[in-house]
Design an enzyme around this catalytic site. Structure first.
Site, PDB file in Angstrom:
ATOM      1  CB  THR A 159      16.593  31.698 -16.477  1.00  0.00           C
ATOM      2  OG1 THR A 159      15.834  31.044 -17.485  1.00  0.00           O
ATOM      3  CG2 THR A 159      15.664  32.388 -15.495  1.00  0.00           C
ATOM      4  CB  CYS A 160      21.229  29.783 -18.123  1.00  0.00           C
ATOM      5  SG  CYS A 160      22.227  31.164 -17.560  1.00  0.00           S
ATOM      6  CG  ASP A 161      15.433  26.049 -18.846  1.00  0.00           C
ATOM      7  OD1 ASP A 161      15.718  25.510 -19.940  1.00  0.00           O
ATOM      8  OD2 ASP A 161      14.581  25.596 -18.081  1.00  0.00           O
TER       9      ASP A 161
END
Ligand SMILES: *Cc1c(COP(=O)(O)O)cnc(C)c1O
Length: 392
Positions: free
Chosen positions: A335-337
């Site tokens: 994910t982009c987190d």
């Protein structure tokens, strides 16, 4: 400035294993990556090992640990019971025609609708820890038997399950007399000393305390208590030390041996049974060199199968099919987190794009808590039976 030096000290297996790698690659070719591979043979083996470590104790699999049809099917075939806490969990059991009689409903706090759903499903054993909840059962009192949940806090458990639920031991007497006045049958006591217990001393303490409570209550009682539910908490082998469940349970066996033989003893194992039966298979999809670390981006992470690293405080052992000089590495999810990191500062041989990274002991509280953050596809559960494979 980070200091590089392998602060993540979880077990990491690094060794080529061409047979196993070919097997996993064939699964990925067929089903895609990432995967969770559930081996039925391991679940059967763990169920039997716990049965023999706790003779005479009836086992109710805690469905919340991994609410999957294939897992329920195996437990059902082994004749195990089920610990459920919601209508959704009971729906899963319906598909296997599990009788409500083989379940216990263990959620101490229930809406009226949930009680009615459970009764319609056929559950008759409910868990309660306060007077408000006892009162809710009054309309159904002819159809229910109740276990009073008692709280025993444990500092050695990884996950405290006595903070939120359970009455204090000295509240049991009042609850029993209130139940009697309300016409509700109290069958016995239950507790959960916390998940991933490192030793059995809390179980033993709780068994002994409950036994004393029951014996006191039963003096002169018209309907004596006769059930003791010792909950879950049996550990998974996250350290890969070859945890011996028979040795772990030895003190519990002796504590149970001193109880009256007509008492009915049950347990609600989740983690111990299913953790070792599931392996996560992920693929390295990207590489980067950042801040002195070798970064690997996998196609599964803490918003997916590794969610237990957030919710369950678990640290899963990893396996790769490579050897080589250890490099300070960071293993991140897709994910982009930036909290989506599986291992921070771990010393690991170098990997390439396309290499596999496996998470071991990943059956309990993993897929159960996954999200669909970033709309990234979740790992598909693939069922294998290693006994059948080796027999071929
Ligand atoms: C979660 C839970 C279990 C299972 O606990 P494990 O530690 O996974 O064995 C059993 N009983 C109750 C009431 C639970 O909430």
């Amino acid at each position: 400035m980070n200091t590089i030096g392998g602060h993540d000290t979880r077990p990491l297996r690094c060794a080529p294993d061409s047979t196993l790698e070919a097997f996993y690659r064939a699964l990925i070719a067929q089903h895609g990556s990432p995967l969770l591979v559930f081996d039925k043979a391991i679940l059967r083996q763990k169920f039997r090992a716990l049965q023999s470590a706790l003779p005479g104790v009836e086992l109710y699999y805690a469905v919340k640990a991994h609410p999957d049809q294939h897992i329920i099917e195996v437990i059902n075939q082994l004749g195990g019971g089920f610990d459920v806490a919601s209508a959704g969990e009971m729906d899963l059991l319906l598909e296997h025609k599990v009788s409500g009689r083989r379940t216990i409903h263990t959620h101490p706090i229930k809406k009226d609708q949930e009680i009615r759903d459970a009764l319609r499903f056929g559950a008759t054993t409910f868990v309660v820890d306060n007077l408000h909840e006892l009162r809710k059962l009054v309309p159904y009192r002819s159809r229910v038997g109740v276990l009073l949940r008692v709280s025993f806090r444990s500092s050695s458990a990884k996950v405290d399950l006595s903070k939120k639920f359970g009455c204090a031991p000295n509240e049991v007497f009042d609850l029993v007399s209130n139940a009697e006045a309300l016409g509700i049958h109290i069958k016995g006591l239950s507790f959960h000393v916390g998940s991933q217990c490192l030793d059995a001393s809390k179980h033993v303490e709780a068994i002994n305390e409950c036994a004393n409570l029951i014996k006191t209550i039963n003096q002169g009682a018209s309907r004596p208590l006769s059930v003791l539910d010792i909950g879950g908490g049996f550990p998974a082998d996250y350290e890969l030390t070859g945890l011996d469940i028979d040795a772990f349970c030895a003190p519990i066996r002796s504590a149970l041996a001193s109880l009256p033989s007509d008492w009915h003893i049950i347990a609600e194992p989740g983690r111990y049974l299913i953790a070792p039966a599931v392996t996560s298979i992920t693929t390295v999809t990207g590489l980067s060199r950042r801040g002195g670390y070798q970064w690997y981006y996998l196609d599964d992470g803490v918003y997916g199968s590794f969610s237990g690293q957030i919710f369950d405080h678990a640290v899963y052992p990893l396996q790769i099919f490579k050897t080589g000089a250890p490099v300070a590495s960071i293993i991140a999810g897709p994910t982009c987190d930036s909290i989506d990191v599986i291992a921070e500062d771990i010393l690991m041989p170098e990997l390439e794009i396309g290499d596999l990274v496996m998470g071991l002991q990943m059956g309990a509280y993993t897929a159960a808590t996954k999200t669909r953050f970033n709309s990234i596809p979740d790992a598909k559960l693939i069922v294998v039976d290693s006994r059948e494979q080796s027999a071929k």
